[in-house]
Scaffold this motif. Structure first.
Motif, short mmCIF file in Angstrom:
data_model
loop_
_atom_site.label_atom_id
_atom_site.label_comp_id
_atom_site.label_asym_id
_atom_site.label_seq_id
_atom_site.Cartn_x
_atom_site.Cartn_y
_atom_site.Cartn_z
N SER A 65 0.85 -1.21 0.00
CA SER A 65 0.00 0.00 0.00
C SER A 65 0.88 1.26 0.00
O SER A 65 0.57 2.25 -0.68
CB SER A 65 -0.93 0.00 1.21
OG SER A 65 -0.16 -0.04 2.40
N ARG A 102 2.47 1.68 -3.42
CA ARG A 102 1.47 2.19 -4.39
C ARG A 102 1.26 3.69 -4.21
O ARG A 102 1.23 4.45 -5.17
CB ARG A 102 0.14 1.46 -4.20
CG ARG A 102 -0.02 0.23 -5.09
CD ARG A 102 -1.48 -0.20 -5.18
NE ARG A 102 -2.12 -0.33 -3.89
CZ ARG A 102 -2.09 -1.45 -3.14
NH1 ARG A 102 -1.47 -2.51 -3.58
NH2 ARG A 102 -2.70 -1.49 -1.98
N ARG A 103 1.13 4.10 -2.93
CA ARG A 103 0.89 5.54 -2.68
C ARG A 103 2.10 6.38 -3.08
O ARG A 103 1.96 7.49 -3.60
CB ARG A 103 0.58 5.78 -1.21
CG ARG A 103 -0.84 5.44 -0.87
CD ARG A 103 -1.11 5.76 0.58
NE ARG A 103 -2.25 5.02 1.05
CZ ARG A 103 -3.50 5.38 0.87
NH1 ARG A 103 -3.77 6.49 0.22
NH2 ARG A 103 -4.49 4.65 1.33
N HIS A 117 1.99 6.66 -6.75
CA HIS A 117 0.92 7.58 -7.15
C HIS A 117 1.40 9.02 -6.99
O HIS A 117 1.19 9.87 -7.85
CB HIS A 117 -0.34 7.32 -6.31
CG HIS A 117 -1.46 8.24 -6.69
ND1 HIS A 117 -1.76 9.38 -5.97
CD2 HIS A 117 -2.32 8.20 -7.73
CE1 HIS A 117 -2.76 10.01 -6.56
NE2 HIS A 117 -3.12 9.31 -7.63
N HIS A 118 2.10 9.28 -5.87
CA HIS A 118 2.64 10.63 -5.65
C HIS A 118 3.61 10.99 -6.79
O HIS A 118 3.57 12.12 -7.31
CB HIS A 118 3.37 10.66 -4.29
CG HIS A 118 4.20 11.89 -4.09
ND1 HIS A 118 3.65 13.14 -3.85
CD2 HIS A 118 5.55 12.09 -4.14
CE1 HIS A 118 4.62 14.03 -3.74
NE2 HIS A 118 5.78 13.42 -3.91
N TYR A 144 9.86 8.21 1.38
CA TYR A 144 9.46 6.80 1.56
C TYR A 144 10.62 6.12 2.25
O TYR A 144 11.69 5.96 1.66
CB TYR A 144 9.16 6.18 0.19
CG TYR A 144 9.04 4.66 0.21
CD1 TYR A 144 8.01 4.03 0.91
CD2 TYR A 144 9.95 3.86 -0.46
CE1 TYR A 144 7.91 2.63 0.93
CE2 TYR A 144 9.86 2.47 -0.46
CZ TYR A 144 8.83 1.87 0.25
OH TYR A 144 8.75 0.49 0.27
N GLU A 167 1.94 8.06 6.76
CA GLU A 167 1.34 6.73 6.93
C GLU A 167 2.45 5.77 7.31
O GLU A 167 3.56 5.87 6.78
CB GLU A 167 0.77 6.24 5.61
CG GLU A 167 -0.60 6.77 5.31
CD GLU A 167 -1.09 6.14 4.01
OE1 GLU A 167 -1.43 4.96 4.00
OE2 GLU A 167 -1.08 6.88 3.01
#
Ligand SMILES: C[S@@+](CC[C@H](N)C(=O)[O-])C[C@H]1O[C@@H](n2cnc3c(N)ncnc32)[C@H](O)[C@@H]1O
Length: 264
Positions: free
Chosen positions: A23, A26-27, A30-31, A138, A197
């Motif tokens: 997850s 993926r985020r 996407h960013h 990240y 997150e």
């Protein structure tokens, strides 16, 4: 030269890739793809042989990658292993003296299995730098201080406690965050206004990962011995039993992954 060998990084990569939270990947992706630049830039700190680039798979091949490490042999390996079509530059730098130029142009900064080596001051400085350029972070595979086995041994707790103590020693950045790195990244990024997150991303190692388990156990025993908190003899006995039990028990090593994105 940092002392991390490509062979050790290769042993851990399958476990790392299985552990990373899909997850958050993926985020992060996407960013990267939500901006206007056709080939946005990722800067991977402490890249080793390029595990984070590989973790994003095909999705990441359309981005530009700046891979940064202080180990030229690992950077050469990363360059050689770059996927066809991926635009990769390598930069030799000692991150302990962070030159913010390294981050320039980044939409996302990534790192895996790096921040437990770093100090609180390094993370605070990095997050401030990311905020000033509007980049996300990240940060994967930050060891969280928990290591457990399905078949317990009376010395497990003492060995892991000594290992965790060793983790907090200076690894070139000043006193290391060790098991506190994940929570520290999340806290400092939230304070700086990022949307954060986190996900727990443990290694779950079975007999099929005997090579990784052997090397990991040796590292635990050696670090525990070096602290002087566990005698050499006790560490050796524990290592002997644990190595024999690789064939029958599982080992779970906790990590925390963090994704910090600039507020919209
Ligand atoms: C545990 S390895 C992780 C490598 C890679 N990110 C991965 O997940 O396979 C830590 C990496 O940080 C690099 N490193 C450690 N201290 C560093 C420093 N002061 N400056 C730059 N890189 C450093 C090491 O050379 C190594 O490649």
């Amino acid at each position: 030269m940092s002392g991390f060998e490509a062979r050790w990084l290769d042993l851990r990569e399958p476990a790392d890739h299985a552990a990373r939270a899909p997850s958050l990947l993926r985020r992060a992706a996407h960013h990267m793809d939500a901006g206007e630049e056709p080939r946005p830039l990722v800067v991977d700190l402490g890249c080793g042989t390029g595990s984070t680039l590989r973790a994003f798979g095909q999705t990441g091949h359309g981005w530009r990658w700046r891979l940064v490490d202080n180990d030229e042999a690992l950077l050469a390996e990363a360059s050689q292993r770059r996927p066809d079509g991926a635009r990769v530059e390598t930069v030799t730098a000692d991150l302990a003296h962070l030159d913010r130029e390294i981050l320039s142009g980044a939409r996302l900064v990534t790192a895996s299995a790096l921040f437990d080596l770093c100090s609180d001051g390094f993370v605070a400085n990095l997050i401030e730098a990311l905020k000033s350029i509007g980049a996300g972070l990240y940060a994967a595979l930050n060891y969280d201080g928990t290591t457990t086995w399905s078949e317990p041994h009376p010395m497990d707790e003492a060995i892991v406690a000594a290992f965790n103590h060793h983790q907090r020693g200076d690894k070139g950045f000043g006193p290391a965050l060790g098991p506190d790195s994940g929570p520290a990244i999340a806290r400092l990024a939230r304070q700086a206004g990022f949307m954060v997150e986190t996900a727990q991303t443990p290694w779950d190692l079975g007999p099929d990962q005997a090579g990784l388990q052997e090397r990991f156990l040796e590292g635990l025993a050696q670090a525990a011995r070096e602290t002087g908190r566990v005698s050499g003899e006790a560490a050796q006995d524990w290592l002997g039993v644990r190595t024999e039990r690789i064939a029958t028990s599982r080992c779970v090593v906790g990590h925390l992954d963090c994704l910090a994105l600039p507020a919209a």
